[in-house]
Design an enzyme around this catalytic site. Structure first.
Site, PDB file in Angstrom:
ATOM      1  N   HIS A 304       0.854  -1.194   0.000  1.00 25.59           N
ATOM      2  CA  HIS A 304       0.000   0.000   0.000  1.00 25.59           C
ATOM      3  C   HIS A 304       0.888   1.242   0.000  1.00 25.59           C
ATOM      4  O   HIS A 304       1.959   1.252   0.602  1.00 25.59           O
ATOM      5  CB  HIS A 304      -0.890   0.012   1.257  1.00 25.59           C
ATOM      6  CG  HIS A 304      -2.067   0.916   1.134  1.00 25.59           C
ATOM      7  ND1 HIS A 304      -1.996   2.253   1.397  1.00 25.59           N
ATOM      8  CD2 HIS A 304      -3.332   0.671   0.728  1.00 25.59           C
ATOM      9  CE1 HIS A 304      -3.176   2.815   1.193  1.00 25.59           C
ATOM     10  NE2 HIS A 304      -4.010   1.874   0.774  1.00 25.59           N
ATOM     11  N   ASP A 361      -8.003  -5.235  -0.189  1.00 26.49           N
ATOM     12  CA  ASP A 361      -8.463  -6.089  -1.294  1.00 26.49           C
ATOM     13  C   ASP A 361      -8.101  -7.548  -1.132  1.00 26.49           C
ATOM     14  O   ASP A 361      -8.581  -8.391  -1.891  1.00 26.49           O
ATOM     15  CB  ASP A 361      -7.866  -5.556  -2.606  1.00 26.49           C
ATOM     16  CG  ASP A 361      -8.419  -4.185  -2.938  1.00 26.49           C
ATOM     17  OD1 ASP A 361      -7.617  -3.247  -3.141  1.00 26.49           O
ATOM     18  OD2 ASP A 361      -9.653  -4.045  -2.955  1.00 26.49           O
TER      19      ASP A 361
HETATM   20  C1  SDX Z   1      -6.148   0.169  -2.976  1.00 24.34           C
HETATM   21  O1  SDX Z   1      -4.327   4.624  -1.942  1.00 24.34           O
HETATM   22  C2  SDX Z   1      -5.317   4.012  -1.350  1.00 24.34           C
HETATM   23  O2  SDX Z   1      -5.741   4.359  -0.279  1.00 24.34           O
HETATM   24  C3  SDX Z   1      -5.898   2.840  -2.151  1.00 24.34           C
HETATM   25  C4  SDX Z   1      -6.909   1.980  -1.420  1.00 24.34           C
HETATM   26  C5  SDX Z   1      -8.194   2.740  -1.149  1.00 24.34           C
HETATM   27  O3  SDX Z   1      -8.916   2.363  -0.225  1.00 24.34           O
HETATM   28  O4  SDX Z   1      -8.508   3.661  -1.965  1.00 24.34           O
HETATM   29  O5  SDX Z   1      -6.377   1.528  -0.206  1.00 24.34           O
HETATM   30  C6  SDX Z   1      -7.316   0.776  -2.271  1.00 24.34           C
HETATM   31  O6  SDX Z   1      -5.894   0.530  -4.101  1.00 24.34           O
HETATM   32  C7  SDX Z   1      -5.295  -0.833  -2.246  1.00 24.34           C
HETATM   33  C8  SDX Z   1      -4.068  -1.329  -3.098  1.00 24.34           C
HETATM   34  C9  SDX Z   1      -4.568  -2.425  -4.041  1.00 24.34           C
HETATM   35  N1  SDX Z   1      -3.525  -2.781  -5.000  1.00 24.34           N
HETATM   36  C10 SDX Z   1      -2.887  -3.985  -4.930  1.00 24.34           C
HETATM   37  O7  SDX Z   1      -3.083  -4.818  -4.047  1.00 24.34           O
HETATM   38  C11 SDX Z   1      -1.917  -4.245  -6.071  1.00 24.34           C
HETATM   39  C12 SDX Z   1      -0.624  -4.846  -5.528  1.00 24.34           C
HETATM   40  N2  SDX Z   1       0.054  -3.782  -4.768  1.00 24.34           N
HETATM   41  C13 SDX Z   1       1.135  -3.068  -5.452  1.00 24.34           C
HETATM   42  O8  SDX Z   1       0.971  -2.911  -6.810  1.00 24.34           O
HETATM   43  C14 SDX Z   1       1.624  -1.851  -4.656  1.00 24.34           C
HETATM   44  O9  SDX Z   1       1.813  -2.263  -3.374  1.00 24.34           O
HETATM   45  C15 SDX Z   1       0.795  -0.570  -4.667  1.00 24.34           C
HETATM   46  C16 SDX Z   1       0.548  -0.081  -6.048  1.00 24.34           C
HETATM   47  C17 SDX Z   1      -0.497  -0.768  -3.952  1.00 24.34           C
HETATM   48  C18 SDX Z   1       1.607   0.500  -3.915  1.00 24.34           C
HETATM   49  O10 SDX Z   1       2.826   0.543  -4.499  1.00 24.34           O
HETATM   50  P1  SDX Z   1       3.813   1.829  -4.358  1.00 24.34           P
HETATM   51  O11 SDX Z   1       3.571   2.536  -3.081  1.00 24.34           O
HETATM   52  O12 SDX Z   1       3.740   2.614  -5.611  1.00 24.34           O
HETATM   53  O13 SDX Z   1       5.191   1.133  -4.200  1.00 24.34           O
HETATM   54  P2  SDX Z   1       6.078   0.654  -5.407  1.00 24.34           P
HETATM   55  O14 SDX Z   1       5.239   0.056  -6.485  1.00 24.34           O
HETATM   56  O15 SDX Z   1       6.995   1.786  -5.732  1.00 24.34           O
HETATM   57  O16 SDX Z   1       6.861  -0.553  -4.709  1.00 24.34           O
HETATM   58  C19 SDX Z   1       7.883  -0.281  -3.742  1.00 24.34           C
HETATM   59  C20 SDX Z   1       8.653  -1.595  -3.645  1.00 24.34           C
HETATM   60  C21 SDX Z   1       9.121  -2.104  -5.029  1.00 24.34           C
HETATM   61  O17 SDX Z   1      10.278  -2.914  -4.821  1.00 24.34           O
HETATM   62  P3  SDX Z   1      11.753  -2.224  -5.146  1.00 24.34           P
HETATM   63  O18 SDX Z   1      11.751  -1.941  -6.625  1.00 24.34           O
HETATM   64  O19 SDX Z   1      11.825  -0.977  -4.277  1.00 24.34           O
HETATM   65  O20 SDX Z   1      12.710  -3.332  -4.715  1.00 24.34           O
HETATM   66  O21 SDX Z   1       7.787  -2.621  -3.123  1.00 24.34           O
HETATM   67  C22 SDX Z   1       7.604  -3.643  -4.104  1.00 24.34           C
HETATM   68  C23 SDX Z   1       7.994  -3.038  -5.442  1.00 24.34           C
HETATM   69  O22 SDX Z   1       8.447  -4.054  -6.333  1.00 24.34           O
HETATM   70  N3  SDX Z   1       6.181  -3.999  -4.069  1.00 24.34           N
HETATM   71  C24 SDX Z   1       5.721  -5.231  -4.281  1.00 24.34           C
HETATM   72  C25 SDX Z   1       4.328  -5.149  -4.103  1.00 24.34           C
HETATM   73  N4  SDX Z   1       3.994  -3.869  -3.812  1.00 24.34           N
HETATM   74  C26 SDX Z   1       5.136  -3.162  -3.807  1.00 24.34           C
HETATM   75  N5  SDX Z   1       6.352  -6.389  -4.608  1.00 24.34           N
HETATM   76  C27 SDX Z   1       5.555  -7.478  -4.738  1.00 24.34           C
HETATM   77  N6  SDX Z   1       4.202  -7.475  -4.579  1.00 24.34           N
HETATM   78  C28 SDX Z   1       3.565  -6.315  -4.261  1.00 24.34           C
HETATM   79  N7  SDX Z   1       2.233  -6.317  -4.104  1.00 24.34           N
END
Ligand code: SDX
Length: 434
Positions: A304, A361
């Site tokens: 998140h 989710d």
């Molecule tokens: C919602 O914003 C809100 O409030 C949203 C929400 C709401 O109520 O409105 O809460 C609802 O959208 C919840 C999120 C649902 N999405 C998912 O579950 C999709 C999977 N999650 C990821 O895609 C990710 O965690 C995000 C998009 C939710 C957040 O990502 P960020 O903050 O943009 O972080 P990032 O993508 O820059 O990742 C930072 C690091 C990376 O690794 P490095 O390159 O630094 O080594 O964390 C890793 C990413 O690869 N990472 C993950 C991961 N999420 C982040 N690695 C594996 N699996 C994941 N799910």
């Protein structure tokens, strides 16, 4: 006492005011930065940028705190109803019994969808995604209700119309997609019971209202009702800042929520769990892919932008999975897989180091499956829950004297000035490049 941040650029000092929120959060107010220094800030994805001051929802990502108008979401999930929580978010206070009764009457009075709108559904290809249909239908409401939204009364009517009709539209979309007769809302049923009845009642199999599922749906929608300045809410505020009507602003929020990184994750989680199940439970393989930076796969329902600990909503949702499945005396292999996935991930250094925990989710789809909601409607269910939050945030932005047309700046990194190239010279230029 006024607090300032001092920025020193090329020996030039700039004093920028620091804003402190009611929970002690601090921000540097850069609204005068460009006029003072000629510089802007750059923050791709706005991870470090506040877009507004708000009184609606407070989140603490490190502590896993979520409060609507100061009330912890845990208390609302336990003691309130979705409609009472919607009233709280939109009006700023819990309603008196009289206010809640009047609100419910207005919702009932506005629950029907214009019969002409049913034709719209008939013209979407059968395989159209329900989020696409919902975004289009909400936008189309404007053509049936073109009155201005300037007076408080007009806004109140538009708000209750949206809250009530979006729920009816979602159920209609489901019935029509199955070629079944549309079920109309009933004035004798509560908001959530009405939705379940419109979804599942049929002449050959009359729907029996199950209070446990009504209770679960109330909690599900309370947990989704607002979440401060997330992607879809920011879309509603940004589109609304152009002073377009509320229907169009909400339609933009529905479109933004659809994405699998945002609200579309609940559908993506269940599809991921189904794949693990069909692959014979290869959880380690999924964990390995999630950790592999060369693999675009993400563990859906994990991580998140704000929460760097367990999403408080996910905790309640997980308990609800057990309660609903237990009461229905049902097993769902996807719940077992989800729990094993969570257990392994939360012990894995990669997830610990990246502060990746289950978000709202991760378990929500399993609750929806237990209710009989089809997978492709999961994000529609999220949208119905988020609607009061979008409306509250839109209203707050419209009433904010500091709010103006949202128009971010950029840093240009494209080609510097060059002359137009006539066609006959282009071939040589381009072939030299290709
Ligand atoms: C919602 O914003 C809100 O409030 C949203 C929400 C709401 O109520 O409105 O809460 C609802 O959208 C919840 C999120 C649902 N999405 C998912 O579950 C999709 C999977 N999650 C990821 O895609 C990710 O965690 C995000 C998009 C939710 C957040 O990502 P960020 O903050 O943009 O972080 P990032 O993508 O820059 O990742 C930072 C690091 C990376 O690794 P490095 O390159 O630094 O080594 O964390 C890793 C990413 O690869 N990472 C993950 C991961 N999420 C982040 N690695 C594996 N699996 C994941 N799910």
């Amino acid at each position: 006492m006024r607090e300032n941040a001092t920025l020193i650029i090329n020996d030039q000092r700039y004093e920028l005011p620091i804003v402190t929120g009611s929970e002690g959060e601090k921000a540097i107010d850069i609204s005068q930065l460009r006029s003072k220094s000629g510089l802007i800030t750059l923050d791709t994805g706005f991870a470090n940028t506040g877009s507004c001051k708000s009184t609606i929802t407070f989140m603490d990502g490190e502590q896993g705190i979520l409060r609507y108008r100061g009330i912890p979401v845990e208390q609302l999930a336990e003691k309130s109803s979705f409609m009472e929580t919607a009233y709280l978010l939109i009006n700023g206070n819990l309603p008196t019994q009289k206010q809640l009764t009047r609100f419910s009457v207005m919702l009932n009075d506005n629950s029907l969808v214009h019969e002409d709108m049913q034709q719209f559904y008939q013209n979407f290809p059968r395989a159209s995604h329900p989020m696409l249909i919902l975004a289009a239908m909400v936008n189309a409401l404007r053509s049936f209700y073109p009155e201005l939204q300037t007076l408080e009364e007009e806004i109140n009517i538009t708000v209750t119309r949206l809250l009530s009709k979006v729920r009816t539209m979602a159920a209609m979309s489901y019935k029509i997609s199955r070629g079944h007769k549309v079920v109309y809302p009933r004035p004798d049923l509560s908001y959530c019971a009405n939705f379940l009845n419109m979804m599942f009642d049929s002449p050959v199999n009359p729907y029996q209202i199950d209070e446990l599922l009504v209770d679960a749906l109330n909690i599900f929608w309370i947990l989704h009702a607002d979440h401060e300045q997330n992607c879809s809410t920011s879309s509603v505020r940004m589109v609304g800042s152009g002073r377009v009507n509320l229907y169009a602003a909400i339609s933009s929020g529905i479109a933004a929520l659809w994405g699998p990184l945002h609200g579309g994750a609940n559908q993506a989680v269940v599809e991921m769990l189904k794949t693990i199940d069909s692959d014979g439970g290869n959880i380690q393989g999924v964990i390995a892919r999630a950790k592999d930076r060369s693999d675009p796969f993400r563990l859906m329902g994990f991580g998140h932008r704000v929460y760097k600990t367990y999403d408080p909503r996910a905790k309640i949702m997980k308990k609800m999975c057990h309660r609903v499945l237990g009461r229905l005396n049902r097993q769902d292999p996807l719940l077992d897989i989800a729990m094993e996935l969570e257990e392994i991930a939360l012990k894995d250094a990669y997830f610990i180091d990246h502060n990746l925990y289950p978000n709202v989710d991760f378990y929500s789809g399993i609750v929806l499956r237990a209710m009989g909601i089809p997978t492709n409607m999961f994000t529609v269910m999220f949208a119905i829950g988020r609607l009061p939050g979008w409306i509250a945030q839109w209203k707050e932005s419209m009433d904010d004297p500091e709010w103006k047309l949202a128009r971010p700046r950029q840093i240009y990194i494209g080609p510097t000035q060059k002359d137009y190239v006539p066609m006959n010279l282009r071939e040589n230029t381009n072939s030299a490049k290709n």
